[in-house]
Design an enzyme around this catalytic site. Structure first.
Site, mmCIF file in Angstrom:
data_model
loop_
_atom_site.group_PDB
_atom_site.id
_atom_site.type_symbol
_atom_site.label_atom_id
_atom_site.label_comp_id
_atom_site.label_asym_id
_atom_site.label_seq_id
_atom_site.Cartn_x
_atom_site.Cartn_y
_atom_site.Cartn_z
ATOM 1 N N ASP A 286 5.295 3.063 14.425
ATOM 2 C CA ASP A 286 4.569 3.226 16.048
ATOM 3 C C ASP A 286 4.553 1.615 16.430
ATOM 4 O O ASP A 286 4.992 0.918 16.180
ATOM 5 C CB ASP A 286 3.461 3.136 15.781
ATOM 6 C CG ASP A 286 1.901 2.674 14.695
ATOM 7 O OD1 ASP A 286 3.207 2.103 13.595
ATOM 8 O OD2 ASP A 286 1.486 2.329 14.968
ATOM 9 N N GLU B 48 -0.350 1.626 12.199
ATOM 10 C CA GLU B 48 -0.912 -0.439 12.377
ATOM 11 C C GLU B 48 -0.964 -0.499 13.527
ATOM 12 O O GLU B 48 -1.459 -1.893 13.380
ATOM 13 C CB GLU B 48 0.643 -0.891 12.255
ATOM 14 C CG GLU B 48 0.899 -1.916 11.195
ATOM 15 C CD GLU B 48 0.598 -3.617 12.699
ATOM 16 O OE1 GLU B 48 -0.161 -4.526 11.603
ATOM 17 O OE2 GLU B 48 0.845 -2.970 13.530
#
Ligand SMILES: [Zn+2]
Length: 394
Positions: A75, A140
């Site tokens: 991400d 994350e």
């Protein structure tokens, strides 16, 4: 091979895995394709719906030895596209070889560098003793709750038998590579300051505003001291001091009404040298001193996580260190200023090092115009080839 590595990097950067509401499926397809091209098995695991964890495995000659985990997150943080020189998900390469894209530093580069290092080693018929797991995790950038935090609690993770992990670091603007062996502890909280309401024309006692003023003074004075510490001691980095920032302020209905409550949001990052109990009592004392009924609502209150040991007992570390030395690369050991997925591994006692092989590059993670030069990117693959050959052969 260099050309392929750069094309793979660009293809990965063009998948807009940007918060919020990320669709990871194109990423899964891309990584499955990569695994196939490497001739390696690939496992897709969902701890939480829509949040896949992808593990590409290269089995070693001694599969029962503890494995090496090469972790990266898929991400990326949002962009302000109008502030970018090139479109943030085009992965445009300019005339200097700089590749512009969100995730080019944080941290799609590292994910591809792991895979390309494996590709090169396999191409040269290198075999390794220890098994290598290349993991790609979601979530994350928003705390890892749907990703690594869950994943480390699964049977699948235990079966990986991880002995050592590499994860993200940060770019270095000079020649010296930054190597992270621990993280500050994250505490974020809301300070609720209730008080006497009434007409804005009066001078009432016990108002929310007075409590807010006291608390903001305390946190700001403390912040100024920490800032001074950092500025006056060249050996300290941001990871060595406590950072405090007032991040939200809420309350009030209209300008002539004294509100019944103000809420102050605070983000603090606490270095490993600070005793968390003492820090907590400092905060509670400030709240008590500020006035009646002030209370703390914790948003994030991470426990203290041990740092990765950097001595002869950590064979992975000694081998990491000697590899960088053999390559003639200089490094600086640091505590990571923010949070990464490494903390979930360290909490389990797994030694983890945060390292992104990016030097001589401006620090642009989460910033506009994030880029990585293709030569730095390719050099990183070479560094991982050496690191893996050393560490996975211990
Ligand atoms: Zn990152």
């Amino acid at each position: 091979m260099d050309q392929l590595a750069i094309e793979n990097f660009q293809e990965y950067l063009r998948i807009p895995t940007v918060h919020p509401d990320i669709n990871y499926e194109p990423c899964v397809k891309f990584l499955e394709k990569q695994a196939e091209s490497l001739g390696l098995p690939c496992v897709i695991h969902y701890c939480k719906p829509k949040n896949p964890i992808i593990i590409i495995t290269w089995i070693g000659n001694e599969p029962s030895s503890p494995s090496i985990l090469l972790n990266s997150h898929m991400d990326v943080v949002p962009v302000f596209a109008d502030k970018w020189k090139y479109k943030p998900f085009d992965a445009h390469i300019d005339e200097n070889g700089n590749i512009y894209a969100r995730g080019s530093q944080d941290m799609k580069c590292v994910g591809i560098q792991y895979l390309e290092a494996v590709r090169r080693l396999k191409f040269h018929n290198v075999t390794l003793k220890r098994t290598i797991h290349v993991s790609f995790v979601p979530d994350e950038e928003v705390g890892g709750v749907l990703g690594m935090d869950e994943f480390v609690r699964t049977d699948l993770f235990r079966k990986l038998n991880v002995g050592f992990a590499l994860d993200e670091g940060i770019a270095s603007p000079n020649d010296v590579f930054r190597v992270f062996y621990g993280e500050r502890t994250i505490w974020q909280f809301k300070l609720h300051c209730p008080g006497q309401t009434g007409h804005g024309a009066l001078l009432l006692d016990n108002t929310a505003g007075e409590k807010v003023r006291y608390l903001i003074d305390k946190f700001s004075d403390f912040r100024a001291e920490e800032k001074k510490k950092l500025e006056t001691n060249a050996s300290l980095t941001i990871g060595d001091v406590t950072t405090v920032n007032i991040t939200t302020l809420k309350g009030g209905v209209q300008t002539n009404v004294i509100p019944e409550e103000f809420i102050i949001g605070v983000d603090t990052r606490i270095p490993v040298t600070v005793n968390l109990n003492e820090w907590e009592s400092t905060i509670s004392n400030w709240c008590k001193e500020s006035g009646r009924d002030v209370w703390i609502e914790f948003v994030r209150k991470h426990p203290a996580t041990p740092v990765t040991k950097l001595d002869a007992t950590n064979i992975y570390w000694t081998s990491f260190q000697s590899t960088l030395k053999d390559l003639g690369l200089s490094m600086k050991l640091e505590i990571f200023p923010a949070g990464t997925d490494s903390r979930f591994l360290r909490e389990l006692g797994i030694p983890a090092i945060g390292f992104s092989p990016i030097n001589n590059t401006p620090i642009l993670l989460h910033d506009h115009n994030e880029f990585l030069n293709s030569n730095i990117f390719l050099r990183g693959i070479e560094i991982y080839c050496k690191l893996l050959t050393k560490i996975a052969n211990i």
